[in-house]
Design an enzyme around this catalytic site. Structure first.
Site, mmCIF file in Angstrom:
data_model
loop_
_atom_site.group_PDB
_atom_site.id
_atom_site.type_symbol
_atom_site.label_atom_id
_atom_site.label_comp_id
_atom_site.label_asym_id
_atom_site.label_seq_id
_atom_site.Cartn_x
_atom_site.Cartn_y
_atom_site.Cartn_z
ATOM 1 N N HIS A 185 0.875 -1.178 0.000
ATOM 2 C CA HIS A 185 0.000 0.000 0.000
ATOM 3 C C HIS A 185 0.910 1.226 0.000
ATOM 4 O O HIS A 185 1.758 1.385 0.881
ATOM 5 C CB HIS A 185 -0.916 0.011 1.227
ATOM 6 N N GLU A 238 1.810 -5.323 10.816
ATOM 7 C CA GLU A 238 1.211 -3.987 10.902
ATOM 8 C C GLU A 238 1.998 -3.198 11.942
ATOM 9 O O GLU A 238 1.983 -3.531 13.129
ATOM 10 C CB GLU A 238 -0.266 -4.078 11.291
#
Length: 346
Positions: free
Chosen positions: A67, A226
């Site tokens: 991303h 993450e």
């Protein structure tokens, strides 16, 4: 270090964002003072090998920027490359460095047309006109070629796909393990503990992510990490991710994880909210952190005749996002399974 390698390896992120490319094939490869070899393979794709690599050498794919706006791990990975090149970081593994969605990175966007991390496992063929489709195909090919030359010994193939979350989280740093049909690995949990990852989320169905592809197709010990929240380039407090960064460097250097590190808590996916149409409503505030708990009977989403109702005594929501395209996941619901999972590690 050869002179042609200086700008490429010293700041791989800057080199990539600028759209720079080696002038010729000779300039796309070289040897470091340590004897380690490097090769530029593609925009944002770089391979490094120790001087004495053989079929028994561990192979580690390190990816970030799947991303394009998730900048902290991209900066960490670029600095790691610079430190290997300068001799400040050890290299005992074959390493494939991947900066994922370079086009989106250059525009400071999550993606251009489609979420790249939903296009792996051949799904890119369904969106052939998408700007992300050829990149997904290329990253699959790079991973397959890299692991084709890798050892087939247990846990000799690794993939750490590093991200940041859109919203805050009850666990600032957590990991997601792709579903492979096998029990979770004690080796992976030991590494996650070494990285001081707060919790692990275990998928129960095969997915379309990069780490799911490498685990399923390439036999990699893989996870998605993450690491904090989305921030623009240059605005990350990288010290917050020092433990994870150090663990990545130890893996690449061939150093065993800390055996005294506490194992993370574990959550298992029990449900998914899917956006079916533009009439979709998610009953979760925009500032609700990941892993916020909801009680049995709570209605979390509506979409025409579709409703998602919490079925367990408590479910925690992860990645709530009503802005996804119809047909995509708008949230995961998980329940804690720490004791059960840690008791079944293999």
């Amino acid at each position: 270090m050869t002179s042609s390698a200086e700008p490429l390896l010293a700041d791989f992120l800057r080199y990539t964002l600028a759209g720079s490319r080696p002038a010729n094939e000779a300039a796309a490869r070289g040897t470091l003072e340590s004897g380690a070899r490097w090769q530029w393979l593609d925009d944002g794709v770089l391979q490094l090998e120790p001087a004495h690599a053989d079929r028994a050498t561990k192979s580690v794919l390190l990816s970030a920027g799947v991303h394009g706006d998730e900048t902290a791990p991209i900066e960490l990975l670029s600095q790691h490359v610079a430190d290997i090149a300068a001799g400040r970081a050890a290299l005992a593994c074959r390493v494939l460095v991947v900066l994922g969605n370079v086009g989106a990175m250059r525009e400071a966007r999550r993606y251009l047309d489609d979420d790249l991390n939903r296009l792996f496992g051949g799904r890119h063929a369904r969106v052939g006109e998408s700007a992300e489709a050829p990149r997904a195909a290329a990253l699959e090919t790079h991973a397959q070629r890299f692991f084709a030359a890798a050892s087939e010994a247990p846990h000799a193939r690794w993939h750490l796909d590093m991200h940041t979350a859109i919203r805050a989280s009850a666990f600032e740093q957590f990991a997601l393990l792709p579903y492979t049909g096998a029990l979770p690995s004690r080796v992976m949990f030991a590494w996650l503990a070494d990285a001081r990852i707060g919790c692990v989320l275990i998928h129960t169905e095969r997915g379309a992510t990069y780490s799911s592809f490498t685990a399923d197709t390439c036999g990699a010990t893989a996870c998605t990490l993450e690491l904090g929240k989305v921030q623009p380039f240059g605005q990350n407090d990288l010290a917050r991710f020092a433990n994870a960064d150090a663990a990545v460097r130890r893996l690449v250097a061939g150093v065993a994880p800390d055996p005294e590190a506490p194992l993370p808590r574990v959550f298992t996916v029990m449900g998914q909210i899917t956006k079916q149409s533009d009439a979709f409503e998610l009953h979760v505030a925009a500032d609700v952190p990941n892993f916020t708990p909801f009680a049995r009977g709570t209605v979390l989403a509506n979409d025409g005749g579709y409703r998602y109702v919490v079925a367990h005594e408590e479910e925690r929501i992860v990645f709530p996002n009503p802005s996804v395209k119809p047909g995509l996941r708008a949230g995961l619901l998980v329940v804690e399974t720490t004791a059960r999972t840690l008791g079944t590690l293999v």
